[in-house]
Design a protein around this motif. Structure first.
Motif, PDB file in Angstrom:
ATOM      1  N   VAL A   1      52.611  30.379  36.962  1.00 22.02           N
ATOM      2  CA  VAL A   1      51.566  31.527  36.817  1.00 22.02           C
ATOM      3  C   VAL A   1      50.082  30.966  36.252  1.00 22.02           C
ATOM      4  N   VAL A   2      49.265  31.363  36.882  1.00 26.35           N
ATOM      5  CA  VAL A   2      47.655  30.720  36.143  1.00 26.35           C
ATOM      6  C   VAL A   2      47.174  31.868  35.352  1.00 26.35           C
ATOM      7  N   THR A   3      47.465  33.121  35.678  1.00 26.16           N
ATOM      8  CA  THR A   3      46.874  34.316  34.979  1.00 26.16           C
ATOM      9  C   THR A   3      47.344  35.602  35.501  1.00 26.16           C
ATOM     10  N   VAL A   4      47.329  36.804  34.676  1.00 28.90           N
ATOM     11  CA  VAL A   4      47.463  37.918  35.088  1.00 28.90           C
ATOM     12  C   VAL A   4      46.387  39.012  35.093  1.00 28.90           C
ATOM     13  N   MET A   5      46.234  39.841  35.840  1.00 28.51           N
ATOM     14  CA  MET A   5      45.108  40.923  35.692  1.00 28.51           C
ATOM     15  C   MET A   5      45.693  42.532  35.716  1.00 28.51           C
ATOM     16  N   ILE A   6      45.006  43.104  35.090  1.00 30.64           N
ATOM     17  CA  ILE A   6      45.145  44.553  35.345  1.00 30.64           C
ATOM     18  C   ILE A   6      44.119  45.123  35.971  1.00 30.64           C
TER      19      ILE A   6
END
Length: 83
Positions: free
Chosen positions: A73-78
């Motif tokens: 996982v590189v990043t998470v977004m909302i």
């Protein structure tokens, strides 16, 4: 059928998970049962899902996909929006 996932998290993704109050269980659900996915490059995808109990639209995880249910996982977004 049970799938065993191996998920690694970049330090950036850990920061964003904490900042955006997303659990690792949520990330696992997004990766295993996404509402959709968008290819970004050869092996990197945006996986997104509407999660129950959250009011911030789609939650997305950007991950490099490896063989046999392995992800980094590189990043998470909302509030992710599919264009």
């Amino acid at each position: 059928m049970i799938y065993l996932m191996n998920i690694k998290y970049s330090s950036h993704s850990v920061d964003r998970i904490l900042q955006r109050d997303i659990s690792t269980k949520d990330v696992e659900l997004i990766l295993s049962e996404p509402d959709g996915k968008i290819k970004q490059s050869q092996d990197k995808y945006i996986y997104y899902k509407k999660l129950r109990g959250r009011k911030d639209n789609l939650i997305a995880a950007v991950a490099v996909t490896k063989k046999n249910m392995n992800f980094e996982v590189v990043t998470v977004m909302i509030n992710f929006e599919v264009k």
